[in-house]
Write an enzyme that holds these catalytic residues in place. Structure first.
Site, PDB file in Angstrom:
ATOM      1  N   HIS A 163       0.877  -1.173   0.000  1.00 31.95           N
ATOM      2  CA  HIS A 163       0.000   0.000   0.000  1.00 31.95           C
ATOM      3  C   HIS A 163       0.915   1.224   0.000  1.00 31.95           C
ATOM      4  O   HIS A 163       1.970   1.214   0.641  1.00 31.95           O
ATOM      5  CB  HIS A 163      -0.860   0.086   1.266  1.00 31.95           C
ATOM      6  CG  HIS A 163      -1.848  -1.029   1.433  1.00 31.95           C
ATOM      7  ND1 HIS A 163      -1.575  -2.133   2.194  1.00 31.95           N
ATOM      8  CD2 HIS A 163      -3.101  -1.178   0.961  1.00 31.95           C
ATOM      9  CE1 HIS A 163      -2.632  -2.931   2.188  1.00 31.95           C
ATOM     10  NE2 HIS A 163      -3.579  -2.381   1.450  1.00 31.95           N
ATOM     11  N   GLU A 329      -9.579 -13.182  -1.714  1.00 27.75           N
ATOM     12  CA  GLU A 329      -8.935 -13.483  -0.435  1.00 27.75           C
ATOM     13  C   GLU A 329      -9.743 -14.541   0.292  1.00 27.75           C
ATOM     14  O   GLU A 329     -10.958 -14.390   0.479  1.00 27.75           O
ATOM     15  CB  GLU A 329      -8.817 -12.228   0.429  1.00 27.75           C
ATOM     16  CG  GLU A 329      -8.177 -12.518   1.780  1.00 27.75           C
ATOM     17  CD  GLU A 329      -7.895 -11.277   2.593  1.00 27.75           C
ATOM     18  OE1 GLU A 329      -8.118 -11.310   3.833  1.00 27.75           O
ATOM     19  OE2 GLU A 329      -7.447 -10.269   2.018  1.00 27.75           O
ATOM     20  N   HIS A 332     -11.766 -13.445   3.345  1.00 27.62           N
ATOM     21  CA  HIS A 332     -12.943 -12.661   2.956  1.00 27.62           C
ATOM     22  C   HIS A 332     -14.069 -13.579   2.485  1.00 27.62           C
ATOM     23  O   HIS A 332     -15.248 -13.286   2.696  1.00 27.62           O
ATOM     24  CB  HIS A 332     -12.583 -11.678   1.846  1.00 27.62           C
ATOM     25  CG  HIS A 332     -11.649 -10.590   2.289  1.00 27.62           C
ATOM     26  ND1 HIS A 332     -11.181  -9.616   1.435  1.00 27.62           N
ATOM     27  CD2 HIS A 332     -11.097 -10.329   3.508  1.00 27.62           C
ATOM     28  CE1 HIS A 332     -10.379  -8.797   2.099  1.00 27.62           C
ATOM     29  NE2 HIS A 332     -10.312  -9.215   3.354  1.00 27.62           N
ATOM     30  N   ASP A 357      -5.216 -13.761  -2.561  1.00 29.87           N
ATOM     31  CA  ASP A 357      -4.593 -13.405  -1.294  1.00 29.87           C
ATOM     32  C   ASP A 357      -4.652 -14.648  -0.417  1.00 29.87           C
ATOM     33  O   ASP A 357      -5.736 -15.030   0.080  1.00 29.87           O
ATOM     34  CB  ASP A 357      -5.327 -12.235  -0.637  1.00 29.87           C
ATOM     35  CG  ASP A 357      -4.781 -10.890  -1.086  1.00 29.87           C
ATOM     36  OD1 ASP A 357      -3.869 -10.863  -1.930  1.00 29.87           O
ATOM     37  OD2 ASP A 357      -5.283  -9.860  -0.591  1.00 29.87           O
ATOM     38  N   ASP A 368     -11.738 -10.690  10.409  1.00 29.55           N
ATOM     39  CA  ASP A 368     -10.714 -10.987   9.408  1.00 29.55           C
ATOM     40  C   ASP A 368      -9.370 -11.202  10.104  1.00 29.55           C
ATOM     41  O   ASP A 368      -8.615 -10.261  10.324  1.00 29.55           O
ATOM     42  CB  ASP A 368     -10.640  -9.801   8.429  1.00 29.55           C
ATOM     43  CG  ASP A 368      -9.855 -10.118   7.173  1.00 29.55           C
ATOM     44  OD1 ASP A 368      -9.484 -11.280   6.982  1.00 29.55           O
ATOM     45  OD2 ASP A 368      -9.611  -9.187   6.389  1.00 29.55           O
ATOM     46  N   ASP A 400      -1.238 -12.260   2.124  1.00 33.88           N
ATOM     47  CA  ASP A 400      -1.914 -11.219   2.895  1.00 33.88           C
ATOM     48  C   ASP A 400      -2.245 -11.825   4.258  1.00 33.88           C
ATOM     49  O   ASP A 400      -3.409 -12.030   4.614  1.00 33.88           O
ATOM     50  CB  ASP A 400      -3.175 -10.760   2.159  1.00 33.88           C
ATOM     51  CG  ASP A 400      -3.797  -9.522   2.789  1.00 33.88           C
ATOM     52  OD1 ASP A 400      -3.248  -9.045   3.794  1.00 33.88           O
ATOM     53  OD2 ASP A 400      -4.820  -9.050   2.278  1.00 33.88           O
TER      54      ASP A 400
END
Length: 497
Positions: A163, A329, A332, A357, A368, A400
């Site tokens: 990021h 992900e 998720h 991810d 999460d 991740d």
């Protein structure tokens, strides 16, 4: 008297021998010191990268190793007991005609690995790495970046993700922030060289208070414009670093209550934002894939890209289906009430599977947790879809995932990634065994074999209307429905593990 003379002579003899031995020892130690000095002078600095280190250069940047006690991680095979080795991931080994490293295209997530502190909603940070000085300065950002690239080299991973605000500090103005990012990215370009690649970059549009109502879906025009400027810059630096993809994760693109929300207007605004991103991508000549990362909620109560199916519908509605793919992900997926396998298959059959991810959640915890994927059965299902998809390139597997709050040793960073890589490597090997055996695919084929007929072909090609189907139903009478053989399918699957 004679005994006394004999004793005196013996003592004098021992004294002379001791003097000769001491002289020899001193000469040996002197030689050893010279040799050691030469060796030390020729060796690179290996002092630890802590804030008290004296290994700094004239420019003030630390020089040496960040992980001096960690060797380059090698493949040692399933029988190895060495935690700092691969047991199943053998990068150059070919599986189904492709090297393992090309199937996987592993990537390290900078934010979890180098900005993770162990903090959670109920507790303060539990870890500060030795190289951290407690600041978010540019100098500290550069030190973290060097640690990242040493980590990649020792782990044997060729890709990384970031990021924008994780790698460079935010300034007092947008101009200052962009200048900070440019300075850090210039170093990243140098450190990448020819061996390391950027899997994807993204903009952090959720942490700063200005984004409390969202970014592309904010009710404030100024925030929408600021978010666009931030994404513009993030896309530019991703392109500059040779990024293969660019990700949009809308953590705050959603709502807490519909009572004060114009959902239709927010969705329209988000679509216009994505259209502008596509246009700018083409303007700067960025050939990477744009990826949307679905998530159902957290931090918002409802996120607009809830899951793969919702995201696919959004892209179709706004004419963006050919411009984006999905970054799925696993954690998720479970938050949305799906398995990771379900989300991957949904993305794949819609032609939208672009990246994964690689992580998992805990079924007993409702948030999460971003744990490293350690479930071999789940990894096998994941790899089945990846193989059906023909691989993930130009996407890959991004870790991740973060260390548990209680894992505080530097070597834990390596152990976690090694375990995650080995788990997916075992999944690949198992999926290959299932394909080569053919029993499971044969079971599925037989289950649908009634459609391998003239009428079945007419249905699948859209040429069978209701009148024709009614005629056949009257002609055949009550249909015979065979067993689905679910337990046999599960038995076959488990035998591969």
């Amino acid at each position: 008297m004679i005994f006394g003379v004999f004793l005196l002579r013996s003592v004098k003899g021992l004294t002379k021998m001791r003097e000769r031995n001491i002289g020899k020892c001193l000469l040996f130690l002197l030689c050893l010191n010279v040799v050691s000095s030469v060796v030390i002078a020729a060796a690179p600095p290996t002092c630890p990268a802590d804030t008290g280190s004296d290994c700094g250069s004239d420019s003030g940047e630390w020089e040496g190793e960040f992980f001096p006690g960690i060797p380059k991680i090698k493949y040692e095979g399933p029988s190895s007991k060495n935690p700092l080795s691969f047991k199943w991931y053998n990068a150059e080994e070919e599986i189904l005609g492709e090297k393992m490293k090309d199937w996987m295209r592993f990537s390290v997530a900078f934010w979890h690995t180098f900005r993770g502190t162990g903090a959670d909603p109920f507790g303060a940070p539990t870890k500060t790495w030795p190289w951290e000085d407690g600041t978010n300065s540019l100098a500290m950002a550069k030190r973290r970046l060097r640690a990242n690239f040493e980590f990649l080299e020792k782990l044997g991973v060729e890709r990384w993700c970031f990021h924008d605000r994780d790698i460079a500090p935010e300034g007092k103005t947008l101009e200052e922030t962009n200048a900070n990012l440019d300075e850090v990215v210039a170093l990243a370009k140098e450190l990448q060289g020819d061996k390391i690649h950027l899997l994807w970059g993204t903009a952090q549009l959720f942490l700063q208070p200005r984004y409390m109502h969202g970014a592309a879906t904010s009710s404030e025009l100024g925030v929408y414009a600021y978010a666009a400027a931030q994404v513009k810059k993030a896309m530019e630096v991703t392109h500059y670093l040779g990024g293969e993809n660019y990700v949009f994760w809308g953590g705050r693109e959603g709502y807490q209550s519909l009572l004060n929300t114009d959902m239709e207007r927010e969705l329209n605004h988000m679509a216009r934002f994505m259209e502008a991103a596509v246009a700018y991508k083409k303007k700067i000549g960025f050939n990477g894939t744009l990826l949307i990362e679905p998530k159902p909620q957290e931090p918002t109560k409802h996120q607009y890209d809830w899951d793969a199916a919702t995201s696919a519908n959004f892209l179709r509605k706004y004419g963006l289906i050919g411009e984006f793919k999905l970054n799925i992900e696993c954690n998720h997926a479970t938050l949305a009430g799906h398995s990771c396998h379900h989300e991957l298959e949904t993305a794949r059959i819609n032609g939208l599977l672009g990246n994964i991810d690689a992580n998992s959640g805990d079924p007993q915890i409702g948030w999460d947790t971003d744990q490293f994927l350690m479930d071999v059965a789940e990894a096998t299902l994941v790899m089945q879809t990846v193989i059906k998809n023909g691989g993930l390139a130009p996407g890959g597997f991004n870790f991740d995932a973060k260390l548990r709050r209680e894992s505080t040793d530097v070597e834990d960073l390596f152990i976690a990634h090694i375990a995650g890589m080995d788990t997916l490597a075992r999944g690949l090997r198992n999926a290959a065994k299932l394909i080569e055996d053919g029993s499971l695919s044969d079971l599925v084929r037989k289950r649908y074999q009634s459609f391998d007929s003239e009428l079945g072909a007419a249905i699948e090609s859209g040429k069978a209307d209701f009148e024709l189907l009614e005629k056949k139903a009257l002609e055949w009478g009550e249909p015979k429905v065979p067993s689905g053989k679910q337990e046999l399918a599960e038995m076959i699957f488990q035998s591969a593990l």
